[in-house]
Design a protein around this motif. Structure first.
Motif, short mmCIF file in Angstrom:
data_model
loop_
_atom_site.label_atom_id
_atom_site.label_comp_id
_atom_site.label_asym_id
_atom_site.label_seq_id
_atom_site.Cartn_x
_atom_site.Cartn_y
_atom_site.Cartn_z
N UNK A 8 0.81 -1.52 -0.12
CA UNK A 8 -0.12 -0.33 0.24
C UNK A 8 0.84 1.49 0.41
N UNK A 9 0.50 1.84 -1.07
CA UNK A 9 1.51 3.36 -1.28
C UNK A 9 1.37 4.35 0.05
N UNK A 10 2.31 5.69 0.07
CA UNK A 10 2.29 6.38 0.75
C UNK A 10 2.78 7.48 0.79
N UNK A 11 2.73 8.58 1.10
CA UNK A 11 3.73 9.15 1.35
C UNK A 11 4.00 9.87 2.75
N UNK A 12 5.45 9.94 2.63
CA UNK A 12 6.09 10.71 4.12
C UNK A 12 6.19 11.43 4.05
N UNK A 28 -6.36 6.13 -17.95
CA UNK A 28 -5.95 6.98 -17.57
C UNK A 28 -6.09 7.25 -16.01
N UNK A 29 -5.94 7.93 -14.94
CA UNK A 29 -6.09 8.19 -13.61
C UNK A 29 -6.26 6.91 -13.01
N UNK A 30 -5.94 5.76 -13.47
CA UNK A 30 -5.45 4.60 -12.66
C UNK A 30 -5.67 4.13 -10.99
N UNK A 31 -3.69 5.06 -11.32
CA UNK A 31 -3.13 4.93 -9.98
C UNK A 31 -4.18 5.27 -8.74
N UNK A 32 -4.80 6.86 -9.22
CA UNK A 32 -5.49 7.73 -8.25
C UNK A 32 -7.00 7.01 -7.53
N UNK A 33 -7.68 5.71 -8.35
CA UNK A 33 -8.93 4.93 -8.61
C UNK A 33 -7.97 3.54 -7.73
N UNK A 34 -6.77 3.31 -7.91
CA UNK A 34 -6.13 2.45 -6.69
C UNK A 34 -6.16 2.53 -5.13
N UNK A 35 -5.29 4.07 -5.15
CA UNK A 35 -4.71 3.53 -4.38
C UNK A 35 -5.62 5.36 -3.25
N UNK A 66 -8.82 5.47 -2.02
CA UNK A 66 -10.14 5.56 -1.98
C UNK A 66 -11.57 6.99 -2.42
N UNK A 67 -11.04 7.76 -1.80
CA UNK A 67 -12.24 9.01 -1.56
C UNK A 67 -12.21 8.97 -3.24
N UNK A 68 -11.24 9.50 -4.03
CA UNK A 68 -11.05 9.36 -5.36
C UNK A 68 -12.32 8.14 -6.52
N UNK A 69 -11.70 7.10 -6.24
CA UNK A 69 -12.84 6.10 -5.73
C UNK A 69 -14.35 6.18 -6.48
N UNK A 70 -14.63 6.95 -5.20
CA UNK A 70 -16.00 6.84 -4.72
C UNK A 70 -16.11 7.93 -5.46
N UNK A 71 -15.27 8.73 -5.79
CA UNK A 71 -16.26 10.21 -6.44
C UNK A 71 -16.29 9.68 -8.17
N UNK A 72 -15.46 8.86 -8.59
CA UNK A 72 -15.52 8.48 -10.10
C UNK A 72 -16.69 7.35 -10.59
N UNK A 73 -17.40 6.59 -9.11
CA UNK A 73 -18.23 6.05 -9.45
C UNK A 73 -19.90 6.96 -8.88
N UNK A 93 1.07 8.76 -8.20
CA UNK A 93 0.68 10.46 -8.31
C UNK A 93 -0.15 11.33 -7.26
N UNK A 94 -1.30 10.26 -6.92
CA UNK A 94 -2.18 10.83 -5.64
C UNK A 94 -1.12 11.13 -4.20
#
Length: 1017
Positions: A445-449, A546-553, A555-562, A835-836
């Motif tokens: 699971x990716x993250x930003x430190x 396009x933006x598959x990385x947003x959708x995978x990593x 959850x909020x983006x996945x919800x809004x795209x859905x 990228x997110x």
């Protein structure tokens, strides 16, 4: 008896002889090392105050040399004078006057809170309590003996009470705040009071602390004269060689919470305090002598209330000073309770064997040893266990000194700790191992430190420390560690963010960030906060997945795209989301591309807005204007979904007889070339030499050939139709009718229209006529974006699947714009898939505060311990116990007098500077103001800047402000007496103060208003 709610130890920090932090402390204990040393020369001349008394305990008092200590050793911490005053907004001159115990407590409190996986700033304004055990204040004795040099700083810098109050003040904690002095039991009594305060609901977090610094030989001499001092300066508890006390020092802070609260927040727990208690010896065989029966009664009472018996206790951390009488009485008291237990013996130990008796910090030193033992499920060995005192009959009392570490069994384990005060105040606690909790993170699971610091130098040091620590953590904790860093490490001005999908990559990123830390810009360095505009990408930026990385990593983006996919589905008759993520070949056609770009833009903007990144303005390129209108409140998402679906379908049904050509010429030059070419037009103006021509393929090819002959760079765009050209006219009226059904709403945010090439004004809306015109009108992006950049926004975030507008904005910035451009997508189609995380990190580094939770699943939002902040230790202030009372010998290491015109150090005590001649003021006011600020605070002028805040950064409290007022009035007598209300209102930054004074001088001086020391008329 009902067992009361347990209290969790969720964070800790400590410094003891031979150990600079808890990790080193544990190593010292497990290795059985000796932390004592010869008295450092900075403390006092040990030889001068030493007289050999081989066996002080058996030497008649009259035979003991008066004013002499029998030892030259003790337990001393390293660099007790080091402090980071700027971190806490304390002026160097104030820090120099403060008891070093206050400085140590401030830094240790901060580190302990971070160790609890909390941001200290999150406790500001809460009812957090501070309870500090302290029995020595030798700094005050050294500082206050010279009456002629006492200032207001010395009053606030000394006193037991300030040990706690200083922490509450600088961390803005509103709960109980008190110092406790019960001699050697002070810090364990402080823990007891903190526990009771938590249970009573007086506070939800409590800092329980202890501190002791040895600065003079006074107590050493007292112990020697009382026959209590060990000649070798070492405590040898329960040993046949026990011959007295060896003194020690240290500082420690525990963060306590009610266990139920800690578990509800999934907070890491070291151990659990089941019960604590205190009592008094009363009248015994001497006020400084221990009382066996009082000790026994206390321990029995605490065990009973904790619901445990001797059979449950696996080990006991004794008071164990190593005096013959003290060891004997404590062994008797414990033996009455343990001698009848079933099973083996209870392990007995005392941390004093490792470095000595830390007096005011002794109880908490023993408590932290127990806490760490329960956490590591191992009891450290006891030094001197090989020479157990047979007269104590420890085996008969079912007690044993550990010669090697004892591994604790699985399940709940109980332990106890005692601390007894010289005056008879006793304290005891029963602890249990922490309840087992399992919080597995996703893998991978990716993250930003994120990491921040007060200065670039500190940022570098902390980045390297975190990288070293992460190398020892399991891969599965990556996202949890990143989430913790977002929560704990993200509030200071110099920032670095590193995103990665695995720990090795993250560690490498942190090390690379450390290499460039010195070039880091201050996130809050501007006079105004950051403001963000959203720029929505147009057609041509789409690509498979396009933006598959947003959708995978995310959850909020996945919800809004859905959600937007559901609104589009009835009009597109397929899932736009699936077409986008699966790389459907039809996604390149206008029928699907336009709804897909709208969906992506809408979902990205909604995600950032939900994360707290609220745009102050929007701009959209062609189809991007629909998502921009939604973000601005000018279009309802359902209406926009219907319109973009219809727009794409209408255009897709047109003949595919057109194309588009990017031309590196000014728009005016291109217009001249299009004269007579009726089926061609300017489709977009993206920059000074960035013009796009659209129209009939045959005419476009002719123009392309002409430009090629003239050496003008051109590039054919990969499009299916000639968008924004006369070839689009057949669909205009039908689309106008489609738009007529949409309610006309004024935008709630400024919209920079690429149809008008400027911001919408007054009553202008994006009505049916606007959307109809948009189909054939050129996209005047350069003009609209230029107006946007001139509006004052500091950052523009491109919202779309590929960074198309970002390079255009960069070129416009080079022509006079100022905003920094960021993009939500990767420059290329096949870039790494986090990228997110990168964008959130970039926004945070820019001074914004995104809601980090949106990047993480619930299973990843689990606090994990990270190494606490590494403070700057360049400031030093000390006063030797060997120095006679007289001229002040303590001073910060930073140069206070680097300006040759600065007031000498004696000016802190009433010296008046000659007034500055009125004619010289306008040109030198800035330098004069800076000089006065630096002199009063003791700051290095090279380190003071215009945007430094006087209160938060430079430590100007009410005392310093009054002194500054007096100095300004002396230097600028033409101002008269400055009204304190006006002055306070102008003291945000150094630049604000200069501007205020300049205004006063321009107005002919302030009216003379008498002001008292309290600032009232």
């Amino acid at each position: 008896m009902t067992v009361r709610e347990p209290i969790a130890v969720v964070g800790l920090d400590c410094r003891f002889p031979g150990a600079r932090d808890a990790q080193e402390y544990w190593s010292l204990l497990m290795d059985g090392r000796d932390g004592t040393q010869r008295v450092p020369r900075e403390r006092w001349d040990a030889d001068r105050h030493h007289a050999a008394v081989p066996d002080a305990a058996h030497t008649a008092p009259e035979a003991r040399p008066a004013g002499r200590s029998n030892t030259v050793r003790g337990g001393f911490i390293t660099d007790p004078d080091a402090f980071d005053p700027g971190f806490f907004g304390i002026a160097p001159r104030e820090a120099a006057a403060m008891d070093p115990q206050q400085r140590l407590l401030l830094q240790s409190s901060w580190r302990a809170i971070e160790d609890a996986a909390l941001a200290p700033q999150d406790l500001a304004g809460t009812d957090t309590g501070v309870f500090v055990g302290v029995m020595a204040n030798e700094w005050a004795f050294l500082q206050l003996a010279d009456y002629d040099r006492i200032t207001a700083r010395h009053g606030s810098g000394n006193g037991y009470f300030m040990g706690a109050n200083r922490v509450s003040y600088h961390l803005d904690l509103k709960g109980p705040s008190l110092a406790v002095d019960t001699a050697c039991s002070s810090s364990l009594v402080a823990v007891h009071l903190a526990v009771n305060s938590l249970r009573a609901g007086e506070c939800d977090h409590a800092l329980a602390a202890g501190t002791n610094l040895i600065m003079t030989p006074v107590i050493n001499i007292f112990y020697t004269q009382a026959g209590l001092s060990a000649p070798d300066g070492r405590c040898k508890p329960f040993s046949a060689a026990a011959d007295g006390i060896g003194r020690a020092e240290g500082v420690a802070v525990l963060v306590l919470r009610r266990l139920s609260d800690a578990l509800a927040d999934r907070q890491p727990v070291y151990a659990v305090l089941k019960e604590t208690g205190i009592n008094q010896d009363g009248r015994s065989n001497g006020i400084t002598a221990p009382n066996r029966f009082a000790q026994q009664q206390l321990i029995e009472s605490v065990w009973r209330r904790a619901g445990v018996t001797a059979d449950d206790i696996r080990f006991i951390e004794a008071h164990g000073t190593g005096t013959l009488l003290g060891d004997f009485i404590e062994a008797q008291a414990l033996g009455e309770l343990t001698s009848g237990r079933s099973g083996g013996s209870v392990a007995l130990g005392s941390v004093k064997s490792n470095f000595g008796h830390a007096e005011g910090a002794a109880g908490i030193a023993g408590l932290i040893k127990v806490v760490l033992a329960l956490h590591h499920r191992t009891v450290p060995p006891s030094r001197f266990a090989d020479d157990e005192n047979p007269k104590l009959d420890l085996p008969g009392r079912r007690l044993s000194l550990l010669k090697s570490p004892l591994r604790l069994p699985s399940g709940t384990v109980h332990a106890a700790v005692s601390s007894f005060g010289m005056g008879g105040s006793n304290a005891h606690a029963v602890l249990a191992s922490a309840p087992r909790s399992v919080h597995h993170g996703r893998h991978p699971a990716p993250g930003v430190f994120t990491l921040s610091a007060r200065t670039p130098e500190r940022l570098r040091a902390n980045l390297l420390a975190q990288a070293d620590a992460l190398a020892r953590r399991p891969e599965s904790q990556l996202a949890q560690l990143c989430w913790t860093s977002n929560r704990v490490k993200s509030r200071m001005p110099y920032r670095a963010a590193a995103s990665a999908a695995d720990l090795p990559a993250l560690i490498a990123e942190l090390r690379r960030a450390a290499e460039r830390a010195e070039q880091t810009a201050r996130a809050d360095g501007g006079r105004r906060g950051p403001s963000v505009a959203f720029a929505f990408t147009g057609q041509g930026s789409q690509h498979p997945g396009m933006t598959a990385s947003w959708y995978r990593s995310c959850p909020a983006y996945a919800h809004h795209l859905d959600e937007i996919d559901k609104l589009l589905a009835p009009h597109v008759h397929t899932s736009v989301r699936d077409a986008v993520l699966d790389g459907d070949a039809d996604a390149a056609r206008a029928r699907l591309a336009q709804p897909a770009l709208f969906a992506v833009g809408y979902a990205l903007a909604a995600t950032l807005t939900e994360a707290g990144i609220i745009p102050s303005a929007v701009i959209g390129h062609s189809i991007g204007e629909f998502a921009a209108a939604c973000a601005a409140g000018a279009l309802d998402p359902a209406d926009a979904a219907r319109l973009v679906a219809r727009r794409g379908a209408l255009m897709d049904d047109l003949p595919e007889d057109g194309g588009m050509l990017a031309v590196s010429l000014e728009a005016a030059e291109v217009e001249l070339l299009l004269a007579g070419r009726e089926r061609l037009s300017v489709a977009a103006v993206n920059g000074p030499r960035g013009t796009v021509v659209s129209g009939d393929l045959a005419e476009l090819s002719s123009l392309e050939a002409l430009l090629g002959e003239r050496g003008v760079p051109v590039r054919r765009l990969a499009v299916s139709h000639a968008f924004h050209s006369p070839l689009m006219r057949p669909v205009v009226e039908e689309f106008r009718r489609e738009c007529a059904e949409v309610s006309d709403r004024r935008p709630a945010l400024p919209v920079f229209s690429t149809v008008h090439g400027r911001g919408l004004t007054g009553e202008e809306t994006m009505d049916a006529d606007y959307w109809a015109r948009q189909i054939t009108e050129p996209v005047r992006f350069a003009e609209a974006a230029g107006a946007l950049l001139a509006s004052g926004v500091t950052h523009v975030v491109e919202i779309g699947p590929r960074a198309v507008l970002t390079p255009l904005l960069s070129r416009l910035r080079a022509d006079g714009g100022h905003a920094v451009s960021l993009h939500s997508a990767h420059p290329g189609e096949h870039a790494p898939g986090h990228r997110p995380q990168q964008l959130f990190g970039e926004l945070w580094c820019a001074g914004l505060t995104p809601d980090w939770n949106l990047l993480y699943a619930d299973t990843d939002r689990v606090p994990r311990r990270l190494p606490p902040y590494l403070f700057d230790e360049s400031f030093r202030s000390w006063r030797s116990g060997a120095a006679p009372a007289g001229p002040e010998s303590s001073a910060p290491a930073v140069p206070l007098d680097t300006d040759t015109t600065a007031v000498p150090s004696g000016a802190d005590h009433g010296e008046r500077r000659p007034p500055v001649p009125a004619g010289d003021v306008p040109d030198s006011l800035d330098a004069l103001t800076r000089r006065l600020v630096c002199r009063i605070g003791g700051h290095d002028p090279r380190q003071v800047h215009d945007d430094d805040r006087l209160h938060e950064d430079l430590g100007f409290d009410s005392i310093r402000v009054m002194e500054l007022k007096t100095r300004i009035e002396d230097a600028l007598p033409q101002l008269g007496q400055l009204p304190i209300e006006d002055l306070l209102a102008s003291l945000r930054t150094v630049a604000d103060l200069v501007a205020y004074l300049r205004g006063q001088l321009a107005d002919g001086g302030a009216s003379a208003v008498p002001v008292t020391a309290e600032g009232t008329r």
